[in-house]
Write a protein that holds these residues in place. Structure first.
Motif, PDB file in Angstrom:
ATOM      1  N   ILE A  95      28.036 -84.345  22.569  1.00 19.81           N
ATOM      2  CA  ILE A  95      27.027 -85.411  22.605  1.00 19.81           C
ATOM      3  C   ILE A  95      25.722 -84.866  23.173  1.00 19.81           C
ATOM      4  CG2 ILE A  95      26.416 -87.573  23.757  1.00 19.81           C
ATOM      5  CD1 ILE A  95      29.392 -88.381  23.366  1.00 19.81           C
ATOM      6  N   ALA A  96      25.812 -84.044  24.211  1.00 17.50           N
ATOM      7  CA  ALA A  96      24.610 -83.441  24.801  1.00 17.50           C
ATOM      8  C   ALA A  96      23.945 -82.485  23.812  1.00 17.50           C
ATOM      9  CB  ALA A  96      24.956 -82.713  26.088  1.00 17.50           C
ATOM     10  N   LYS A  97      24.746 -81.652  23.125  1.00 16.91           N
ATOM     11  CA  LYS A  97      24.199 -80.694  22.158  1.00 16.91           C
ATOM     12  C   LYS A  97      23.560 -81.379  20.965  1.00 16.91           C
ATOM     13  CE  LYS A  97      26.977 -76.618  23.074  1.00 16.91           C
ATOM     14  NZ  LYS A  97      27.902 -75.622  22.502  1.00 16.91           N
ATOM     15  N   ALA A  98      24.085 -82.544  20.598  1.00 18.91           N
ATOM     16  CA  ALA A  98      23.543 -83.282  19.452  1.00 18.91           C
ATOM     17  C   ALA A  98      22.252 -84.011  19.813  1.00 18.91           C
ATOM     18  CB  ALA A  98      24.572 -84.270  18.912  1.00 18.91           C
ATOM     19  N   GLY A  99      21.899 -84.022  21.096  1.00 15.26           N
ATOM     20  CA  GLY A  99      20.663 -84.675  21.523  1.00 15.26           C
ATOM     21  C   GLY A  99      20.762 -86.178  21.589  1.00 15.26           C
ATOM     22  N   THR A 100      21.977 -86.707  21.663  1.00 16.68           N
ATOM     23  CA  THR A 100      22.165 -88.157  21.681  1.00 16.68           C
ATOM     24  C   THR A 100      22.644 -88.658  23.028  1.00 16.68           C
ATOM     25  OG1 THR A 100      24.411 -87.865  20.822  1.00 16.68           O
ATOM     26  CG2 THR A 100      22.675 -88.262  19.212  1.00 16.68           C
ATOM     27  N   GLN A 101      22.597 -87.808  24.045  1.00 18.81           N
ATOM     28  CA  GLN A 101      23.157 -88.125  25.351  1.00 18.81           C
ATOM     29  C   GLN A 101      22.568 -89.401  25.959  1.00 18.81           C
ATOM     30  OE1 GLN A 101      22.948 -84.852  28.032  1.00 18.81           O
ATOM     31  NE2 GLN A 101      24.426 -85.693  29.433  1.00 18.81           N
ATOM     32  N   ALA A 102      21.288 -89.597  25.820  1.00 17.25           N
ATOM     33  CA  ALA A 102      20.655 -90.766  26.423  1.00 17.25           C
ATOM     34  C   ALA A 102      20.955 -92.050  25.653  1.00 17.25           C
ATOM     35  CB  ALA A 102      19.140 -90.551  26.489  1.00 17.25           C
ATOM     36  N   LYS A 103      21.409 -91.930  24.419  1.00 17.08           N
ATOM     37  CA  LYS A 103      21.604 -93.103  23.572  1.00 17.08           C
ATOM     38  C   LYS A 103      23.064 -93.435  23.295  1.00 17.08           C
ATOM     39  CE  LYS A 103      17.522 -91.608  21.122  1.00 17.08           C
ATOM     40  NZ  LYS A 103      17.100 -90.910  19.937  1.00 17.08           N
ATOM     41  N   LEU A 104      23.956 -92.518  23.643  1.00 20.68           N
ATOM     42  CA  LEU A 104      25.348 -92.683  23.263  1.00 20.68           C
ATOM     43  C   LEU A 104      26.241 -92.519  24.487  1.00 20.68           C
ATOM     44  CD1 LEU A 104      27.141 -92.961  20.708  1.00 20.68           C
ATOM     45  CD2 LEU A 104      27.229 -90.481  20.622  1.00 20.68           C
ATOM     46  N   SER A 105      27.178 -93.422  24.649  1.00 18.09           N
ATOM     47  CA  SER A 105      28.157 -93.289  25.726  1.00 18.09           C
ATOM     48  C   SER A 105      29.550 -93.454  25.131  1.00 18.09           C
ATOM     49  CB  SER A 105      27.919 -94.338  26.812  1.00 18.09           C
ATOM     50  OG  SER A 105      28.181 -95.627  26.306  1.00 18.09           O
ATOM     51  N   LEU A 106      30.517 -92.909  25.819  1.00 17.84           N
ATOM     52  CA  LEU A 106      31.903 -93.045  25.383  1.00 17.84           C
ATOM     53  C   LEU A 106      32.564 -94.113  26.228  1.00 17.84           C
ATOM     54  CD1 LEU A 106      32.895 -89.286  25.219  1.00 17.84           C
ATOM     55  CD2 LEU A 106      32.257 -90.760  23.326  1.00 17.84           C
ATOM     56  N   GLU A 107      33.219 -95.037  25.572  1.00 15.78           N
ATOM     57  CA  GLU A 107      33.942 -96.080  26.283  1.00 15.78           C
ATOM     58  C   GLU A 107      35.260 -96.304  25.589  1.00 15.78           C
ATOM     59  OE1 GLU A 107      31.667 -99.619  26.700  1.00 15.78           O
ATOM     60  OE2 GLU A 107      30.014 -98.599  27.674  1.00 15.78           O
ATOM     61  N   TRP A 108      36.269 -96.594  26.366  1.00 16.26           N
ATOM     62  CA  TRP A 108      37.539 -96.929  25.778  1.00 16.26           C
ATOM     63  C   TRP A 108      38.230 -97.950  26.660  1.00 16.26           C
ATOM     64  CZ3 TRP A 108      36.704 -92.509  28.519  1.00 16.26           C
ATOM     65  CH2 TRP A 108      37.582 -92.220  29.547  1.00 16.26           C
ATOM     66  N   MET A 109      39.117 -98.684  26.034  1.00 16.82           N
ATOM     67  CA  MET A 109      39.878 -99.678  26.774  1.00 16.82           C
ATOM     68  C   MET A 109      41.266 -99.104  27.031  1.00 16.82           C
ATOM     69  SD  MET A 109      37.776-102.136  27.164  1.00 16.82           S
ATOM     70  CE  MET A 109      38.731-103.510  27.695  1.00 16.82           C
TER      71      MET A 109
END
Length: 78
Positions: free
Chosen positions: A50-64
């Motif tokens: 996610i960091a390498k793709a440049g989406t770190q500030a816009k994408l988070s991982l969540e799971w239930m």
């Protein structure tokens, strides 16, 4: 959708480099199957991608997490 595609392709290259070509052969559901020894290893790989793709500030991982024999759900964010 664009972020998802970018992460997917970056993930493929990271998995291929770390685990080899056979780990990026896509299954029927479109997912990869690297030989990961621990759950934490897989989650750390996703954070890196996610960091390498440049989406770190816009994408988070969540799971239930649904605990066995329980109706309590716990939300986790990385």
């Amino acid at each position: 959708m664009k972020m998802g595609v970018e992460v997917y392709h970056k993930l493929k290259s990271v998995i291929k480099k770390k685990y080899g070509q056979e780990a990026v052969n896509v299954g029927d559901e479109g997912g990869f199957a690297p030989n990961i020894q621990e759950n934490k290893e897989g989650l750390e790989s996703l954070k890196t991608v996610i960091a390498k793709a440049g989406t770190q500030a816009k994408l988070s991982l969540e799971w239930m997490l649904l605990l066995p024999n329980s109706t309590r759900k716990t939300k986790h964010t990385i």
